[in-house]
Motif scaffolding. Structure first.
Motif, PDB file in Angstrom:
ATOM      1  N   GLY A  19      36.590  30.377  50.592  1.00  0.00           N
ATOM      2  CA  GLY A  19      36.594  30.784  49.202  1.00  0.00           C
ATOM      3  C   GLY A  19      35.203  31.196  48.772  1.00  0.00           C
ATOM      4  N   VAL A  20      34.734  30.632  47.671  1.00  0.00           N
ATOM      5  CA  VAL A  20      33.425  30.952  47.103  1.00  0.00           C
ATOM      6  C   VAL A  20      32.380  29.991  47.656  1.00  0.00           C
ATOM      7  N   THR A  50      42.724  42.071  44.264  1.00  0.00           N
ATOM      8  CA  THR A  50      43.286  41.853  45.599  1.00  0.00           C
ATOM      9  C   THR A  50      44.583  41.064  45.540  1.00  0.00           C
ATOM     10  N   HIS A  51      45.264  41.133  44.384  1.00  0.00           N
ATOM     11  CA  HIS A  51      46.579  40.506  44.214  1.00  0.00           C
ATOM     12  C   HIS A  51      46.529  39.015  44.554  1.00  0.00           C
ATOM     13  N   GLY A  52      45.704  38.304  43.817  1.00  0.00           N
ATOM     14  CA  GLY A  52      45.469  36.893  44.102  1.00  0.00           C
ATOM     15  C   GLY A  52      46.709  36.032  44.088  1.00  0.00           C
ATOM     16  N   THR A  53      47.702  36.395  43.282  1.00  0.00           N
ATOM     17  CA  THR A  53      48.913  35.577  43.251  1.00  0.00           C
ATOM     18  C   THR A  53      49.650  35.588  44.585  1.00  0.00           C
ATOM     19  N   GLY A  54      49.352  36.579  45.431  1.00  0.00           N
ATOM     20  CA  GLY A  54      49.996  36.645  46.733  1.00  0.00           C
ATOM     21  C   GLY A  54      49.147  36.109  47.872  1.00  0.00           C
ATOM     22  N   TRP A  55      47.973  35.568  47.551  1.00  0.00           N
ATOM     23  CA  TRP A  55      47.125  35.011  48.602  1.00  0.00           C
ATOM     24  C   TRP A  55      47.840  33.865  49.313  1.00  0.00           C
ATOM     25  N   THR A  56      47.540  33.721  50.578  1.00  0.00           N
ATOM     26  CA  THR A  56      48.074  32.589  51.327  1.00  0.00           C
ATOM     27  C   THR A  56      47.545  31.283  50.771  1.00  0.00           C
ATOM     28  N   ARG A  85      42.099  36.142  56.926  1.00  0.00           N
ATOM     29  CA  ARG A  85      43.532  35.873  57.121  1.00  0.00           C
ATOM     30  C   ARG A  85      44.171  35.270  55.875  1.00  0.00           C
ATOM     31  N   ASN A  86      43.866  35.771  54.712  1.00  0.00           N
ATOM     32  CA  ASN A  86      44.358  35.161  53.474  1.00  0.00           C
ATOM     33  C   ASN A  86      45.246  36.103  52.666  1.00  0.00           C
ATOM     34  N   ASN A  87      45.686  37.203  53.283  1.00  0.00           N
ATOM     35  CA  ASN A  87      46.612  38.136  52.639  1.00  0.00           C
ATOM     36  C   ASN A  87      46.029  38.775  51.382  1.00  0.00           C
ATOM     37  N   LEU A  88      44.746  39.084  51.413  1.00  0.00           N
ATOM     38  CA  LEU A  88      44.154  39.846  50.329  1.00  0.00           C
ATOM     39  C   LEU A  88      44.621  41.294  50.452  1.00  0.00           C
ATOM     40  N   ALA A  89      45.194  41.834  49.400  1.00  0.00           N
ATOM     41  CA  ALA A  89      45.686  43.211  49.407  1.00  0.00           C
ATOM     42  C   ALA A  89      45.108  43.939  48.208  1.00  0.00           C
ATOM     43  N   GLY A  90      44.862  45.224  48.365  1.00  0.00           N
ATOM     44  CA  GLY A  90      44.254  45.983  47.284  1.00  0.00           C
ATOM     45  C   GLY A  90      42.877  46.469  47.685  1.00  0.00           C
ATOM     46  N   ASP A 147      33.011  37.807  54.406  1.00  0.00           N
ATOM     47  CA  ASP A 147      33.905  37.788  55.564  1.00  0.00           C
ATOM     48  C   ASP A 147      35.340  37.781  55.042  1.00  0.00           C
ATOM     49  N   LEU A 148      35.959  38.949  55.052  1.00  0.00           N
ATOM     50  CA  LEU A 148      37.343  39.118  54.592  1.00  0.00           C
ATOM     51  C   LEU A 148      38.165  39.767  55.692  1.00  0.00           C
TER      52      LEU A 148
END
Length: 867
Positions: free
Chosen positions: A394-395, A359-365, A410-415, A431-432
């Motif tokens: 988070g976890v 989910t492209h974690g480096t781009g997470w908010t 609302r954390n900008n998860l992409a993928g 909850d994503l």
């Protein structure tokens, strides 16, 4: 402290970093605890805040009841788990713990070595070696538990865990420091011998007898002496360089640790920097550990060989990170039977790493500490709520350090969602919502997540697929299912009848439809309506803007006594006569069936007072109690006929605050029983064929609570009554497309909250009152439609004001009759099609915004935020 450790033979581990604070507010064990709810509270969209199905209530219990583990407990458990993994290197430490079989087990003790005991005292108030504390003028205080044993702070737990991980480095450092101390003593002895020799060589007599030495011998001794001096100087410089290098290394490590601890306390509003991660799987790393990691993942079917070895894949990056980049360096398990906990822990950490890369974690908010050197159960960020409670983003783990929840809205998860999540067998909460995920919303592999109770992926926009056929059998404990605002389709599977615990179902803004459920079984009578009716625990039902073709009849939603909100607007519902039982659900607060194809009449209730201005066309006798909880009723844009039954309005008069029957074929008088509804604030009667007549007097005389009133195209005649000034709460007033006559009363400009005034397409005459300028300056007027009337006047002052500051931005007027309208959209009498669109505002409020007004949309080009 480092120098003191060298010269007084004290361990460097006793050196206390200056940044440690044992009372860090953001991790106070009394104010923040790890989240573990026993039940999930179904949200109520009537309440202010996030609309249902909202971010789950993962709140901390503040009252009596089962205790939940605190952040400190979880991180201590994580440290204790790390200790188990590195027990061979920490065998000399005190590992006394008190595991309990209770579900609310708390860590009672924490192991410290002898050096730590000296640092923090022995617990009896006798601190024999407290030179550091004496030096800085204070003593370290460790909070104690009920048994009196010391509990470390969060920072101490992290430091201790770090020391365990780097135990071999610490032992090496101790050995080197010991050698350096020994060298210091030897060097000191050597210098003493040199001085004695030098003193003897410089003597010229012994007991008064002159000593004469040969010249060559004397020169040789002097040369040897110079060599010794050079050797001593070289050793001294080397020793000094070692001291300086170690000091810089320790200072750098301390600053880095301090920075990491500071970052971990950041709130959600402060984006965290992404951790260093591998960028490619085609790395030069060819370690044996990486090969063993890949073999383990493939052999145990955690990830496929193709995915693991694919360059740049999430699985490949996660494998490289686990093998060579992860600070914890978990032991790679051999078989499940060898160590079940080690087996599960390794898989758990790997799966979360896959989620990060997928989910492209480096781009997470917010990074939420993912890929941090701590235990994966510490990968979360505390987020304070407005009411003072705190949730963990988070976890989320249980007391056994097994992942049971993922909360990152609302954390900008992409993928895409990785199928590896199916190996988190304790996972029951996801909850994503409001991210940028794509691909299947519910992958088939998730069939293994049989504990699932909460699943919210709404507002991801690009999620596709259907609801799986197994959902009712494998996710039988599901209470919340929210997939709204995506690109899903298909039909509701018949297995959904097994979701007997389901309380909230949100599938709006997708492409779901009715269909054939079993092609092989022609006797199968399963329909969407029958599936919904079987969900007797359901409280919130949101199916708006789909393609359902259910028939609204006596069986429609029958027997669903727990319903609170129902929105099936903008579908293809049909039916004849709205059934009475829809008004007999005792808990129902919202009923929105707008924009469908429902025909017939609204129900009437025999024995009820019908008021003085209307009669019921048909009466239905019922012995069932009538719903008095209904607050929002919208049946606009259907094909309803007959009158607006006064008896129905009378039965709904207790709590109804929103009534919308716009765009039907209703007839008859506008019943005065509307005035008997004390909470009615939104009244939309537009686009109906009510009996011709003036604006009813009971509206300005008795309905002072109104905020919005729309009577557009309802055959209103006569003049605008001067009593309109009594509607002091009015924000929107729409009488467009009628036959209103006379002049515009000056009192209309004096309404303090009026923002939207629609008087267009009438037969109004006269001159504009001068008060419009004052209103434009000091009142929140934003839009004024005056076109297609016979109104005269001058709007020069208004347009001058508009150009400067006023909120009035939209004016449509007949510029042939009104002068100075340089800020207007002009309509000439010869332009028959000018402003021909019916600009009545959006009346269809949504559950996402708690059925409250958020904007005023008159057209794509005319849009205002709510006042």
């Amino acid at each position: 402290c480092f120098l003191k450790s060298l010269f007084i033979n004290r361990s460097i581990l006793n050196c206390k970093p200056l940044f440690i604070n044992h009372s860090i507010d953001s991790f106070n064990t009394h104010s923040f605890k790890m989240l573990k709810p026993q039940t999930y509270q179904t949200p109520n969209a009537i309440d202010p805040g996030e609309a249902p199905p909202s971010r789950p209530s993962r709140r901390i219990s503040t009252g009596a009841g089962t205790a939940v583990p605190s952040v400190q407990d979880v991180r201590l458990n994580a440290a204790r788990l790390l200790q188990d993994n590195t027990s061979t290197s920490t065998s000399g430490m005190n590992t006394s713990t008190s595991p309990s079989s209770s579900s609310n087990r708390r860590c009672q003790t924490f192991p410290y070595n002898d050096a730590e005991d000296r640092r923090y005292g022995n617990g009896n108030g006798n601190d024999d070696d407290d030179e550091y504390d004496d030096e800085y003028g204070h003593h370290t205080h460790i909070p104690t538990n009920d048994n009196g044993s010391s509990l470390p702070s969060v920072e101490e737990a992290r430091l201790y865990a770090g020391r365990i991980l780097n135990n071999s480095t610490v032992e090496h450092e101790r050995t080197r420091l010991t050698m350096m101390s020994s060298f210091n003593v030897e060097a000191g002895n050597g210098n003493g011998s040199s001085r004695n020799n030098r003193n003897r060589n410089n003597r010229s007599s012994f007991n008064g007898v002159p000593l004469v030495m040969p010249s060559a011998t004397q020169q040789q001794q002097q040369q040897q002496q110079r060599k010794r001096y050079c050797l001593y100087a070289t050793l001294a410089m080397a020793f000094l360089a070692i001291i300086i290098g170690l000091s810089i290394h320790i200072a750098s490590s301390t600053a880095t640790s301090n920075n990491n601890n500071s970052n971990s306390n950041n709130s959600l509003n402060t984006p965290q920097q992404a951790p260093p991660t591998p960028t490619s799987t085609s790395t030069t790393i060819s370690s044996q550990r990486l090969l063993e990691t890949r073999t383990f993942l493939q052999t145990n079917n955690i990830s496929s060989q193709t995915h693991i070895e694919m360059d740049g894949s999430a699985q490949g990056l996660a494998a490289v990170w686990m093998a060579d980049r992860d600070a914890l360096q978990y032991t790679i398990p051999t078989t499940l039977s060898t160590d079940a906990k080690l087996y599960q822990s390794f898989i758990q950490r790997y799966v979360l790493a896959v989620l990060y890369f997928s989910t492209h974690g480096t781009g997470w908010t917010n990074q939420n500490l993912f890929l941090d050197k701590q235990h994966e159960c510490a990968w979360f960020t505390p987020d304070p709520l407005t009411d003072g409670d705190v949730v963990a983003l988070g976890v989320i783990c249980d007391n056994n350090l097994d992942v049971e929840g993922l909360l990152m809205p609302r954390n900008n998860l992409a993928g895409t969602l990785p199928t590896e999540l199916s190996h988190l067998t304790r996972l029951n909460f996801i909850d994503l919502n409001r991210n940028a995920l794509r691909g299947p919303a519910i992958p088939d592999e998730f069939v293994q997540l049989t504990r699932m109770t909460f699943y919210d992926l709404r507002y991801n926009s690009q999620l596709t697929g259907t609801i799986p056929l197994w959902i009712g059998t494998q996710w039988s404990q599901l209470t919340e299912l929210a997939l709204a605002d995506n690109q899903m389709g298909g039909t509701l599977p018949a297995s959904m009848m097994g979701l007997q615990h389901l309380k909230s179902l949100a599938l709006g803004d997708n492409d779901f439809e009715d269909g054939v459920y079993d092609d092989d079984d022609k006797s199968d009578t399963t329909t969407t309506s029958s599936i919904l009716t079987s969900l007797t625990a359901l409280e919130f039902l949101y199916l708006e803007r789909n393609k359902f073709k259910m028939v609204v009849d006596d069986s429609f939603l029958a027997g669903m006594d727990n319903l609170i909100q129902v929105d099936i607007s903008s579908n293809r519902l049909t039916g004849t006569d709205l059934p009475l039982h829809l008004f007999q659900h005792s808990k129902l607060q919202v009923l929105d069936l707008s924009d469908n194809n429902i025909m017939g009449q609204l129900p009437t209730f025999a024995g009820s007072s019908s008021g003085s201005s209307g009669m019921d066309d048909r009466a239905t006798t019922t012995t069932s109690p009538i719903n008095t909880a209904l607050q929002y009723f919208a049946i606009s844009d259907n094909i309803l006929t007959g009158s607006l039954p006064p008896s129905m309005l009378h039965q709904l008069s207790v709590n109804l605050h929103h009534l919308d029957v716009t765009g039907n074929d209703l007839s008859g008088p506008i019943p005065d029983s509307l005035a008997d509804m004390p909470k009615l604030t939104y009244l939309f009667l537009s686009e109906n064929g009510f009996n011709q007549g003036p604006i009813p007097n009971f509206i300005p005389n008795r309905m002072h609570q109104l905020r919005e009133l729309s009577l557009s195209s309802t055959q209103r005649t006569g003049v605008l009554p001067p009593t309109l000034n009594a509607l002091s709460n009015l924000i929107l007033f729409d009488v467009s497309y009628n036959q209103m006559e006379g002049t515009i009363p000056a009192v209309l400009w004096q309404l303090p909250k009026l923002a939207y005034l629609l008087l267009n397409r009438n037969s109004l005459t006269g001159t504009l009152p001068t008060g419009v300028v004052a209103n434009a300056n000091y009142a929140p007027l934003k839009m004024m439609l005056l076109d297609k009337n016979d109104i005269q006047g001058d709007l020069t002052d208004v347009c001058t004001t508009v150009a400067k500051q006023t909120a009035l931005k939209t004016i449509i007027a007949d510029c042939d009759d009104i002068a100075g309208c340089t800020c207007c959209q002009c309509c000439s009498d010869s332009e028959l099609r000018c402003n021909d669109d019916i600009l009545y505002t959006n009346m269809d409020f949504s559950w996402e915004h708690n059925y409250t007004r958020t904007s005023y949309a008159f057209s794509p080009a005319i849009l205002f935020e709510s006042v």
